[in-house]
Enzyme design. Sequence first.
Site, PDB file in Angstrom:
ATOM      1  N   GLU A   1      23.741   5.750  -7.868  1.00 43.85           N
ATOM      2  CA  GLU A   1      22.282   5.929  -7.734  1.00 43.85           C
ATOM      3  C   GLU A   1      21.843   5.970  -6.274  1.00 43.85           C
ATOM      4  OE1 GLU A   1      23.857   3.221  -8.636  1.00 43.85           O
ATOM      5  OE2 GLU A   1      22.848   1.362  -8.055  1.00 43.85           O
TER       6      GLU A   1
ATOM      7  N   CYS B   1      28.607  -0.723 -11.639  1.00 40.25           N
ATOM      8  CA  CYS B   1      29.086  -1.935 -10.962  1.00 40.25           C
ATOM      9  C   CYS B   1      29.310  -3.047 -11.999  1.00 40.25           C
ATOM     10  CB  CYS B   1      28.150  -2.327  -9.839  1.00 40.25           C
ATOM     11  SG  CYS B   1      29.012  -3.213  -8.528  1.00 40.25           S
TER      12      CYS B   1
ATOM     13  N   MET C   1      30.165  -1.654 -15.233  1.00 37.12           N
ATOM     14  CA  MET C   1      31.551  -1.220 -15.409  1.00 37.12           C
ATOM     15  C   MET C   1      32.433  -2.430 -15.694  1.00 37.12           C
ATOM     16  SD  MET C   1      34.454  -1.305 -13.155  1.00 37.12           S
ATOM     17  CE  MET C   1      35.946  -0.399 -12.834  1.00 37.12           C
ATOM     18  N   GLN C   2      32.197  -3.507 -14.944  1.00 35.33           N
ATOM     19  CA  GLN C   2      33.007  -4.714 -15.133  1.00 35.33           C
ATOM     20  C   GLN C   2      32.825  -5.253 -16.560  1.00 35.33           C
ATOM     21  OE1 GLN C   2      31.773  -7.302 -11.896  1.00 35.33           O
ATOM     22  NE2 GLN C   2      32.735  -6.014 -10.340  1.00 35.33           N
TER      23      GLN C   2
ATOM     24  N   GLY D   1      24.489  -6.206 -11.265  1.00 37.50           N
ATOM     25  CA  GLY D   1      23.923  -7.546 -11.264  1.00 37.50           C
ATOM     26  C   GLY D   1      24.922  -8.599 -10.830  1.00 37.50           C
TER      27      GLY D   1
ATOM     28  N   THR E   1     -11.201  -2.249   6.279  1.00 37.54           N
ATOM     29  CA  THR E   1     -10.467  -1.373   7.209  1.00 37.54           C
ATOM     30  C   THR E   1     -10.943  -1.614   8.641  1.00 37.54           C
ATOM     31  OG1 THR E   1     -10.053   0.281   5.535  1.00 37.54           O
ATOM     32  CG2 THR E   1     -10.065   1.062   7.809  1.00 37.54           C
TER      33      THR E   1
ATOM     34  N   LYS F   1     -17.877   7.330   8.951  1.00 38.63           N
ATOM     35  CA  LYS F   1     -18.055   5.905   9.242  1.00 38.63           C
ATOM     36  C   LYS F   1     -16.737   5.291   9.756  1.00 38.63           C
ATOM     37  CE  LYS F   1     -20.208   2.079   6.783  1.00 38.63           C
ATOM     38  NZ  LYS F   1     -20.762   1.704   5.481  1.00 38.63           N
TER      39      LYS F   1
ATOM     40  N   HIS G   1      28.030   2.537  -6.677  1.00 41.90           N
ATOM     41  CA  HIS G   1      26.604   2.722  -6.997  1.00 41.90           C
ATOM     42  C   HIS G   1      26.207   4.181  -6.776  1.00 41.90           C
ATOM     43  CE1 HIS G   1      25.331  -1.532  -7.433  1.00 41.90           C
ATOM     44  NE2 HIS G   1      26.410  -1.739  -6.705  1.00 41.90           N
TER      45      HIS G   1
ATOM     46  N   LEU H   1       0.829  -1.213   0.000  1.00 41.35           N
ATOM     47  CA  LEU H   1       0.000   0.000   0.000  1.00 41.35           C
ATOM     48  C   LEU H   1       0.863   1.263   0.000  1.00 41.35           C
ATOM     49  CD1 LEU H   1      -2.922  -0.817   2.471  1.00 41.35           C
ATOM     50  CD2 LEU H   1      -2.976  -0.736  -0.011  1.00 41.35           C
ATOM     51  N   GLY H   2       2.146   1.075   0.250  1.00 40.17           N
ATOM     52  CA  GLY H   2       3.034   2.240   0.222  1.00 40.17           C
ATOM     53  C   GLY H   2       3.288   2.841   1.594  1.00 40.17           C
TER      54      GLY H   2
HETATM   55  N1  GLN Z   1      28.593  -9.297  -9.478  1.00 35.05           N
HETATM   56  C1  GLN Z   1      29.563  -8.253  -9.427  1.00 35.05           C
HETATM   57  C2  GLN Z   1      30.436  -8.354  -8.190  1.00 35.05           C
HETATM   58  O1  GLN Z   1      30.091  -8.989  -7.248  1.00 35.05           O
HETATM   59  C3  GLN Z   1      28.902  -6.888  -9.517  1.00 35.05           C
HETATM   60  C4  GLN Z   1      27.954  -6.583  -8.405  1.00 35.05           C
HETATM   61  C5  GLN Z   1      27.043  -5.448  -8.685  1.00 35.05           C
HETATM   62  O2  GLN Z   1      26.778  -5.098  -9.832  1.00 35.05           O
HETATM   63  N2  GLN Z   1      26.482  -4.846  -7.645  1.00 35.05           N
HETATM   64  O3  GLN Z   1      31.491  -7.787  -8.123  1.00 35.05           O
END
Ligand code: GLN
Length: 539
Positions: free
Chosen positions: A512, A384, A387-388, A357, A194, A226, A510, A17-18
Amino acid sequence: MDKVKYIFVTGGVTSSLGKGIISASLAKLLQARGYRVTIQKLDPYLNIDPGTLNPYEHGECYVTDDGAETDLDLGHYERFLNAPTSQSNNVTTGKIYQTILENERRGDYLGKTVQVIPHITNEIKRRVQLLGETDEYDIVITELGGTVGDIESLPFLESVRQLRWDLGVDQTCVIHLTLIPYLAAAGELKTKPTQHSVKELQENGILPDIIVCRTEHKLTSDIRKKIALFCNVNFNAVIESCDVPSIYQVPLEMLREKLDRVVLSKIKLPLRQEPDLSKWKDFLFRLEHHKSEVQIGLIGKYVELPDAYKSIVEAFHHAGASTEIKPNMTYISSGSISEENVREKLIKLDGILVAPGFGERGINGKIESIKFAREHKIPYFGICLGMQCAVIEFAQNVAKLPDAHSTEMFPNTHHKVIDIMEDQKDIEHMGGTMRLGSYDCKLVKGSNAFKAYGKTNIQERHRHRFEFNNEYLSDFESKGLKATGINPSTGLVEVVEMEKHPFFVGVQFHPELKSTVETPHPLFEKFLKAAEHLNQIKN
Ligand code: GLN
């Protein structure tokens, strides 16, 4: 010092519901009235933290400066309040039990039976009050994850019940967020769910002071009466929370409904000034009024679930508002991209971002996308794993090391251009053992990263196990991939940039996670400007 006040936010009827947005919006209003506020999330699951959870289970894992892997709601708290959170702002049942079981093994309870009440509840109460004891806050808002009625929420509710007695009724306030469904066939809003959910709370000994009603239609005065009558709250404590197009409008909605006033009168604090929301309103205006538009592709393996990239998407909103460039986002599953279709999938984009990821799935699609961005001089932003992958692509296609890879995907590859660090090699436990939290980084003058930040010394948050392998640094630099950000104490490469490319930046950290409404992130702004530039050339 005056006593710290505690506000608890519970949820009923359904999940999602936030509560996080309502908590953050209330916190924003109280902050704008001059109070020092923080928000904490209690999560009822048994994981110690969400760091070991797949994003499909629980969305993005948010990381704090002090290296806690936390619930994504902490991201909302930071983005709304423009203030960092910490380890203490997210507590799970797992953490509570871990503490109690460690105490038990140490012998702290010798002779006693260890029980949910009082041991677990006391530990919950201790954790809730930790932030209040720092002298940094006037008000602590505690959001209880889950929905009232869940078995696993019971110890948390019992702790709130006890805390209200311990602290005194004027020191606390309970806000219950529920759903008022609309029955199209009957043409009516329904209050029964509710009522039931408030009864459930009452069975646990908690009488909510305020009911916030999520609804698709406006609440009539009769409906409000109500709810007030059957839920034992004042008429003005029934707060409407209608669906709005942007989460950033919710603080203004709550202001209109006077949620902040009702809360302050309940906890016996003065209203102080009218909330100063000028910056916030300016942001909202800019969110709707852009001067140009760009097409941004977000490439990742969890794109079906936008919550998996919550902070990245929000960072684009913040930077879009500050630069007046609207980012039109296309989410592209990395697994769907191949050498054959990469052109067709990416050619219309003005900027390409490869997301963070873990694991091998979709990795080739990421590498193909980066090759395309590099060769066609499309602005590229790799975060992350992004970049790799940029390093791997460069190693394979420019430095001509065809088997170059990360040892995360291919542990036995000959050219380990992304590799696990020595201090990570002996780690056996997966939870909480990555490189986590804020680290210093020194930027190279003249680089795009330096131009974005406008300074050389920065701090950014990390969450990864693998790193750029410095054995390849001088070779790659001589061929055009420069390390433009270095960790001053370890020498680890934190930023890479491609020469002779308008914007090709890969960051090991990161960015973000540090973007907020009031402080948009400079790298996202610079990326959008580069995308706008390409868009203008094309048209
Ligand atoms: N899987 C990569 C690492 O563990 C990058 C992790 C990520 O993108 N947060 O280094």
